[in-house]
Design an enzyme around this catalytic site. Structure first.
Site, mmCIF file in Angstrom:
data_model
loop_
_atom_site.group_PDB
_atom_site.id
_atom_site.type_symbol
_atom_site.label_atom_id
_atom_site.label_comp_id
_atom_site.label_asym_id
_atom_site.label_seq_id
_atom_site.Cartn_x
_atom_site.Cartn_y
_atom_site.Cartn_z
ATOM 1 N N LYS A 155 0.823 -1.213 0.000
ATOM 2 C CA LYS A 155 0.000 0.000 0.000
ATOM 3 C C LYS A 155 0.854 1.258 0.000
ATOM 4 O O LYS A 155 2.068 1.201 0.129
ATOM 5 C CB LYS A 155 -0.919 -0.032 1.220
ATOM 6 C CG LYS A 155 -1.883 -1.212 1.196
ATOM 7 C CD LYS A 155 -2.867 -1.095 2.340
ATOM 8 C CE LYS A 155 -3.646 -2.380 2.508
ATOM 9 N NZ LYS A 155 -4.571 -2.268 3.643
ATOM 10 N N TYR A 204 10.296 -7.648 -27.194
ATOM 11 C CA TYR A 204 11.602 -7.859 -27.815
ATOM 12 C C TYR A 204 11.524 -7.890 -29.348
ATOM 13 O O TYR A 204 12.412 -8.430 -29.994
ATOM 14 C CB TYR A 204 12.228 -9.144 -27.277
ATOM 15 C CG TYR A 204 12.858 -8.978 -25.904
ATOM 16 C CD1 TYR A 204 13.809 -7.984 -25.668
ATOM 17 C CD2 TYR A 204 12.520 -9.817 -24.851
ATOM 18 C CE1 TYR A 204 14.397 -7.817 -24.422
ATOM 19 C CE2 TYR A 204 13.110 -9.662 -23.593
ATOM 20 C CZ TYR A 204 14.043 -8.665 -23.395
ATOM 21 O OH TYR A 204 14.632 -8.510 -22.171
ATOM 22 N N ASN A 245 20.279 -12.744 -17.808
ATOM 23 C CA ASN A 245 20.895 -11.572 -17.172
ATOM 24 C C ASN A 245 19.966 -10.801 -16.238
ATOM 25 O O ASN A 245 20.151 -9.613 -15.998
ATOM 26 C CB ASN A 245 21.567 -10.667 -18.223
ATOM 27 C CG ASN A 245 20.588 -10.103 -19.237
ATOM 28 O OD1 ASN A 245 19.415 -10.447 -19.223
ATOM 29 N ND2 ASN A 245 21.064 -9.231 -20.105
ATOM 30 N N HIS A 257 15.970 -6.162 -16.823
ATOM 31 C CA HIS A 257 15.888 -5.365 -18.049
ATOM 32 C C HIS A 257 15.652 -3.901 -17.682
ATOM 33 O O HIS A 257 14.911 -3.609 -16.747
ATOM 34 C CB HIS A 257 14.719 -5.839 -18.924
ATOM 35 C CG HIS A 257 14.335 -4.855 -19.986
ATOM 36 N ND1 HIS A 257 15.019 -4.763 -21.176
ATOM 37 C CD2 HIS A 257 13.387 -3.879 -20.014
ATOM 38 C CE1 HIS A 257 14.489 -3.774 -21.900
ATOM 39 N NE2 HIS A 257 13.493 -3.229 -21.218
ATOM 40 N N GLU A 297 7.874 0.892 -24.192
ATOM 41 C CA GLU A 297 7.756 -0.272 -23.312
ATOM 42 C C GLU A 297 6.732 -0.023 -22.204
ATOM 43 O O GLU A 297 5.935 -0.908 -21.874
ATOM 44 C CB GLU A 297 9.129 -0.638 -22.732
ATOM 45 C CG GLU A 297 10.055 -1.185 -23.818
ATOM 46 C CD GLU A 297 11.502 -1.355 -23.389
ATOM 47 O OE1 GLU A 297 11.836 -1.077 -22.210
ATOM 48 O OE2 GLU A 297 12.316 -1.769 -24.233
HETATM 49 P P1 IDP Z 1 19.741 -5.021 -23.426
HETATM 50 O O1 IDP Z 1 18.918 -5.988 -22.609
HETATM 51 O O2 IDP Z 1 20.995 -4.615 -22.716
HETATM 52 O O3 IDP Z 1 18.970 -3.849 -23.956
HETATM 53 P P2 IDP Z 1 19.562 -6.210 -26.050
HETATM 54 O O4 IDP Z 1 20.618 -6.293 -27.088
HETATM 55 O O5 IDP Z 1 18.370 -5.345 -26.288
HETATM 56 O O6 IDP Z 1 20.266 -5.841 -24.683
HETATM 57 O O7 IDP Z 1 19.074 -7.688 -25.791
HETATM 58 C C1 IDP Z 1 17.905 -7.939 -25.065
HETATM 59 C C2 IDP Z 1 18.078 -9.208 -24.279
HETATM 60 O O8 IDP Z 1 18.262 -10.288 -25.159
HETATM 61 C C3 IDP Z 1 19.283 -9.238 -23.353
HETATM 62 O O9 IDP Z 1 19.056 -8.606 -22.123
HETATM 63 C C4 IDP Z 1 19.498 -10.715 -23.192
HETATM 64 O O10 IDP Z 1 18.600 -11.239 -22.211
HETATM 65 C C5 IDP Z 1 19.106 -11.255 -24.550
HETATM 66 N N1 IDP Z 1 20.269 -11.442 -25.412
HETATM 67 C C6 IDP Z 1 21.000 -10.496 -26.046
HETATM 68 N N2 IDP Z 1 22.012 -11.041 -26.737
HETATM 69 C C7 IDP Z 1 21.912 -12.377 -26.534
HETATM 70 C C8 IDP Z 1 22.677 -13.505 -26.996
HETATM 71 O O11 IDP Z 1 23.663 -13.379 -27.724
HETATM 72 N N3 IDP Z 1 22.261 -14.720 -26.554
HETATM 73 C C9 IDP Z 1 21.189 -14.883 -25.739
HETATM 74 N N4 IDP Z 1 20.447 -13.876 -25.297
HETATM 75 C C10 IDP Z 1 20.808 -12.632 -25.678
HETATM 76 MG MG MG Z 2 17.538 -3.634 -25.377
#
Ligand code: IDP
Ligand code: MG
Length: 146
Positions: free
Chosen positions: A12, A46, A109, A112, A123
């Protein structure tokens, strides 16, 4: 799935104002309750990456469980947020950044953040209806912003 009873939990406004969002979520996670999937917008989210070989895997991974979607606001939040989020590829680790300290592979990773004000607008409108974004003044505002 066993034990699939569900509940709705909202932190809240006093919890938000007092900076207790993270701690409250942490307690629920720590207890062992599971967060339930919120949205299925990943293909669209994406879409710019649709020609990359990793796109199908990326969408599959992002769709395989819940996502915590948020909008954060503040001075230079897009750029500063990206700095805090660090490199896309955590194999090039920047200690102190979120992926630098918490993950190993680019395809896992953790977090985002929009990469520009323009993509943030796109977005945010994909993930939220305008009426879901509540404008409010945090009680800490005057201590953080000049
Ligand atoms: P960002 O997340 O830093 O903006 P982007 O190039 O937009 O990077 O990529 C989006 C997401 O796609 C990344 O955060 C990651 O999860 C995934 N990604 C990017 N490059 C690769 C790759 O080479 N292998 C697998 N996943 C990838
Ligand atoms: Mg990106």
């Amino acid at each position: 799935m066993a034990n699939a009873e569900r509940t709705f939990i909202a932190i809240k406004l006093d919890g938000v104002q007092r900076g207790l969002v993270g701690d409250n979520i942490k307690r629920l996670e720590q207890k062992g309750f599971r967060l339930v999937k919120s949205e299925e917008l990943l293909k669209q989210h994406y879409i710019d990456l649709k020609d990359h070989p990793f796109y199908p895997g990326l969408v599959k991974y992002m769709n395989s469980g819940p996502v915590v979607a948020m909008v954060w606001e503040g001075l230079n939040v897009v750029q500063t947020g990206r700095l805090m989020l660090g490199e896309t590829n955590p194999a090039e680790p920047k200690p102190g950044t979120i992926p630098g300290d918490s993950c190993i592979q680019v395809g896992r990773n953790v977090i985002h953040g929009s990469d520009s004000v323009q993509s943030a607008e796109k977005e945010i409108s994909l993930w939220f209806k305008p009426e879901e974004l509540v404008d409010h003044k945090s009680c800490a505002f005057d201590w953080i912003d000049e």
